[in-house]
Scaffold this motif. Sequence first.
Motif, PDB file in Angstrom:
ATOM      1  N   SER A 202       0.768  -1.214   0.000  1.00 31.36           N
ATOM      2  CA  SER A 202      -0.085   0.058   0.024  1.00 31.36           C
ATOM      3  C   SER A 202       0.936   1.228  -0.143  1.00 31.36           C
ATOM      4  O   SER A 202       2.071   1.206   0.271  1.00 31.36           O
ATOM      5  N   LYS A 203       0.131   2.442  -0.259  1.00 28.26           N
ATOM      6  CA  LYS A 203       1.003   3.591  -0.206  1.00 28.26           C
ATOM      7  C   LYS A 203       1.332   4.117   1.130  1.00 28.26           C
ATOM      8  O   LYS A 203       2.013   5.026   1.335  1.00 28.26           O
ATOM      9  N   GLU A 204       0.713   3.648   2.225  1.00 26.41           N
ATOM     10  CA  GLU A 204       0.761   3.942   3.416  1.00 26.41           C
ATOM     11  C   GLU A 204       2.419   3.324   3.985  1.00 26.41           C
ATOM     12  O   GLU A 204       2.800   3.940   5.049  1.00 26.41           O
ATOM     13  N   VAL A 205       2.845   2.392   3.289  1.00 30.07           N
ATOM     14  CA  VAL A 205       4.005   1.838   3.539  1.00 30.07           C
ATOM     15  C   VAL A 205       5.025   2.390   2.697  1.00 30.07           C
ATOM     16  O   VAL A 205       5.034   1.731   1.491  1.00 30.07           O
ATOM     17  N   SER A 206       5.947   3.192   3.045  1.00 31.59           N
ATOM     18  CA  SER A 206       7.336   3.642   2.111  1.00 31.59           C
ATOM     19  C   SER A 206       8.457   2.788   2.544  1.00 31.59           C
ATOM     20  O   SER A 206       9.162   2.462   1.466  1.00 31.59           O
ATOM     21  N   HIS A 207       8.684   1.999   3.749  1.00 34.36           N
ATOM     22  CA  HIS A 207       9.940   1.351   3.958  1.00 34.36           C
ATOM     23  C   HIS A 207       9.230   0.120   4.696  1.00 34.36           C
ATOM     24  O   HIS A 207       8.279   0.094   5.650  1.00 34.36           O
ATOM     25  N   THR A 208       9.842  -1.122   4.333  1.00 31.96           N
ATOM     26  CA  THR A 208       9.507  -2.252   4.938  1.00 31.96           C
ATOM     27  C   THR A 208      11.036  -2.659   5.507  1.00 31.96           C
ATOM     28  O   THR A 208      11.950  -2.901   4.704  1.00 31.96           O
ATOM     29  N   ALA A 209      11.241  -3.030   6.929  1.00 24.00           N
ATOM     30  CA  ALA A 209      12.741  -3.402   7.391  1.00 24.00           C
ATOM     31  C   ALA A 209      12.674  -5.073   7.270  1.00 24.00           C
ATOM     32  O   ALA A 209      11.777  -5.633   7.865  1.00 24.00           O
TER      33      ALA A 209
ATOM     34  N   ASN B  73       7.875  -4.805  -4.070  1.00 20.09           N
ATOM     35  CA  ASN B  73       8.075  -4.046  -2.978  1.00 20.09           C
ATOM     36  C   ASN B  73       9.632  -3.893  -2.567  1.00 20.09           C
ATOM     37  O   ASN B  73       9.781  -3.284  -1.781  1.00 20.09           O
ATOM     38  N   GLU B  74      10.369  -4.252  -3.646  1.00 14.62           N
ATOM     39  CA  GLU B  74      11.816  -4.533  -3.484  1.00 14.62           C
ATOM     40  C   GLU B  74      12.323  -3.220  -3.064  1.00 14.62           C
ATOM     41  O   GLU B  74      13.258  -2.950  -2.214  1.00 14.62           O
ATOM     42  N   SER B  75      11.852  -2.033  -3.934  1.00 17.97           N
ATOM     43  CA  SER B  75      12.351  -0.823  -3.609  1.00 17.97           C
ATOM     44  C   SER B  75      12.023  -0.148  -2.214  1.00 17.97           C
ATOM     45  O   SER B  75      12.652   0.804  -1.739  1.00 17.97           O
ATOM     46  N   LYS B  76      11.359  -0.676  -1.540  1.00 22.49           N
ATOM     47  CA  LYS B  76      10.894  -0.452  -0.216  1.00 22.49           C
ATOM     48  C   LYS B  76      11.638  -0.831   0.968  1.00 22.49           C
ATOM     49  O   LYS B  76      11.591  -0.449   2.112  1.00 22.49           O
ATOM     50  N   PHE B  77      12.401  -2.017   0.616  1.00 16.65           N
ATOM     51  CA  PHE B  77      13.080  -2.693   1.661  1.00 16.65           C
ATOM     52  C   PHE B  77      14.332  -2.102   2.115  1.00 16.65           C
ATOM     53  O   PHE B  77      15.148  -1.398   1.474  1.00 16.65           O
ATOM     54  N   VAL B  78      14.319  -2.052   3.413  1.00 17.09           N
ATOM     55  CA  VAL B  78      15.587  -1.386   4.196  1.00 17.09           C
ATOM     56  C   VAL B  78      15.952  -2.704   4.971  1.00 17.09           C
ATOM     57  O   VAL B  78      15.478  -3.281   5.712  1.00 17.09           O
ATOM     58  N   PHE B  79      17.368  -3.036   4.891  1.00 13.60           N
ATOM     59  CA  PHE B  79      18.059  -4.303   5.304  1.00 13.60           C
ATOM     60  C   PHE B  79      18.891  -3.740   6.723  1.00 13.60           C
ATOM     61  O   PHE B  79      19.675  -3.043   6.767  1.00 13.60           O
ATOM     62  N   GLY B  80      18.565  -4.547   7.684  1.00 14.58           N
ATOM     63  CA  GLY B  80      19.542  -4.354   8.739  1.00 14.58           C
ATOM     64  C   GLY B  80      20.300  -5.607   9.080  1.00 14.58           C
ATOM     65  O   GLY B  80      20.200  -6.546   8.478  1.00 14.58           O
ATOM     66  N   GLU B  81      21.605  -5.305   9.529  1.00 20.79           N
ATOM     67  CA  GLU B  81      22.578  -6.183   9.610  1.00 20.79           C
ATOM     68  C   GLU B  81      22.077  -7.553  10.551  1.00 20.79           C
ATOM     69  O   GLU B  81      22.332  -8.601  10.336  1.00 20.79           O
ATOM     70  N   GLY B  82      21.138  -7.270  11.450  1.00 20.22           N
ATOM     71  CA  GLY B  82      20.412  -8.189  12.172  1.00 20.22           C
ATOM     72  C   GLY B  82      18.996  -7.819  12.625  1.00 20.22           C
ATOM     73  O   GLY B  82      18.788  -6.663  12.421  1.00 20.22           O
ATOM     74  N   ILE B  83      18.543  -8.681  13.732  1.00 17.75           N
ATOM     75  CA  ILE B  83      17.215  -8.118  14.099  1.00 17.75           C
ATOM     76  C   ILE B  83      17.243  -6.946  15.009  1.00 17.75           C
ATOM     77  O   ILE B  83      16.524  -6.177  14.998  1.00 17.75           O
ATOM     78  N   SER B  84      18.601  -6.771  15.703  1.00 17.44           N
ATOM     79  CA  SER B  84      18.578  -5.408  16.413  1.00 17.44           C
ATOM     80  C   SER B  84      18.502  -4.196  15.772  1.00 17.44           C
ATOM     81  O   SER B  84      17.763  -3.358  16.057  1.00 17.44           O
ATOM     82  N   GLN B  85      19.209  -3.964  14.573  1.00 20.79           N
ATOM     83  CA  GLN B  85      19.014  -2.807  13.729  1.00 20.79           C
ATOM     84  C   GLN B  85      17.523  -2.818  12.989  1.00 20.79           C
ATOM     85  O   GLN B  85      16.945  -1.913  12.990  1.00 20.79           O
ATOM     86  N   VAL B  86      17.059  -3.946  12.553  1.00 18.64           N
ATOM     87  CA  VAL B  86      15.594  -4.078  12.136  1.00 18.64           C
ATOM     88  C   VAL B  86      14.931  -3.461  13.234  1.00 18.64           C
ATOM     89  O   VAL B  86      13.891  -2.493  12.954  1.00 18.64           O
TER      90      VAL B  86
ATOM     91  N   ILE C 172      11.264   0.756  15.689  1.00 18.80           N
ATOM     92  CA  ILE C 172      10.766   1.753  16.748  1.00 18.80           C
ATOM     93  C   ILE C 172      10.976   3.244  16.380  1.00 18.80           C
ATOM     94  O   ILE C 172      10.273   3.869  16.863  1.00 18.80           O
ATOM     95  N   SER C 173      12.082   3.613  15.725  1.00 22.88           N
ATOM     96  CA  SER C 173      12.053   4.776  15.160  1.00 22.88           C
ATOM     97  C   SER C 173      11.105   5.349  14.076  1.00 22.88           C
ATOM     98  O   SER C 173      11.093   6.508  13.935  1.00 22.88           O
ATOM     99  N   GLN C 174      10.556   4.483  13.669  1.00 21.54           N
ATOM    100  CA  GLN C 174       9.632   4.504  12.347  1.00 21.54           C
ATOM    101  C   GLN C 174      10.283   4.989  11.115  1.00 21.54           C
ATOM    102  O   GLN C 174       9.707   5.691  10.500  1.00 21.54           O
ATOM    103  N   ALA C 175      11.575   4.642  11.190  1.00 17.70           N
ATOM    104  CA  ALA C 175      12.091   4.861   9.784  1.00 17.70           C
ATOM    105  C   ALA C 175      11.693   3.957   8.734  1.00 17.70           C
ATOM    106  O   ALA C 175      11.523   4.286   7.649  1.00 17.70           O
ATOM    107  N   ALA C 176      11.135   2.646   9.139  1.00 20.19           N
ATOM    108  CA  ALA C 176      10.376   1.854   8.626  1.00 20.19           C
ATOM    109  C   ALA C 176       8.776   1.732   9.195  1.00 20.19           C
ATOM    110  O   ALA C 176       8.757   1.610  10.247  1.00 20.19           O
ATOM    111  N   GLU C 177       7.781   1.839   8.110  1.00 19.06           N
ATOM    112  CA  GLU C 177       6.546   1.961   8.948  1.00 19.06           C
ATOM    113  C   GLU C 177       6.069   0.242   9.354  1.00 19.06           C
ATOM    114  O   GLU C 177       5.389   0.187  10.132  1.00 19.06           O
ATOM    115  N   MET C 178       6.693  -0.851   8.667  1.00 18.19           N
ATOM    116  CA  MET C 178       6.703  -1.983   9.307  1.00 18.19           C
ATOM    117  C   MET C 178       7.916  -2.765   8.941  1.00 18.19           C
ATOM    118  O   MET C 178       8.805  -2.554   8.412  1.00 18.19           O
ATOM    119  N   GLY C 179       7.873  -4.002   9.680  1.00 15.00           N
ATOM    120  CA  GLY C 179       9.047  -4.791   9.582  1.00 15.00           C
ATOM    121  C   GLY C 179       9.067  -6.181  10.158  1.00 15.00           C
ATOM    122  O   GLY C 179       8.161  -6.244  10.829  1.00 15.00           O
TER     123      GLY C 179
END
Length: 245
Positions: free
Chosen positions: A119-126, A152-165, A170-177
């Motif tokens: 959806s348009k409500e989600v710009s980033h998924t972690a 949705n690949e363009s929306k993905f933000v990858f963390g090194e591990g779960i902690s970064q995800v 939590i910071s809402q840099a990603a709407e969902m994860g």
Amino acid sequence: MNKLGFLLVLAIFSCSPKKSSLTIATAANMQFAMSALVEAYEAETGTDCEIILGSSGKLTAQIQQGAPYDLFFSADTKFPEALQASGNTIGEPVIYAQGQLVLWSMKENLLVSLDQLSSKEVSHTALANPKTAPYGLAAEEVLKRLNLYEANESKFVFGEGISQVNQFIISQAAEMGFTAKSVVLSPNMSTHDNWITIADSLHSPINQAMVILKNDRGLGKEAEAFATFVRSEKGLSILRNFGYR
């Protein structure tokens, strides 16, 4: 013994180093559960424990490079098996739990669902790096199985591990994860209940294995005792409280 001799003996014992604490390399999804396990174990035995957190892949690389860890609690079975194959372990890996994957958001008014990822409500998924983090691999499997990855690949933000995800969410840099159920059930996160459990049928089982590591620290018996505690009813009860099977 004269006074000088007594003082010499006293000085020797005073300068003797204390036995090192047990060092436990722990996959990031186990952060809160491991803290609870260690707290219970230290209270029961008086053994000091130190937790080293990281992605399973990164911790494996550190161990292969000689990091002085006594136990390794991975988020999968592959990395402990690789350590056994390279001669870094004492005994075989043992599965201690099966993890559960969840989709989580800190946005209270956002409906959390797999369909919502498009959806348009989600710009980033972690999600965690699938190459080093088993929960990231499970998330990738879910997305590909439901034909949601490429769209949705363009929306993905990858963390090194779960902690970064978790930081992204939590910071809402990603709407969902995608994170571990043990995270959303931890005491400091339990009030943020905007999450859903992902069906196990959508990804490979997240079987998590532990292994005692080979080193020259002389804490093999202590490491075995901690591993036994985790497999005890008390240890398993703690794991269940954090959503592990």
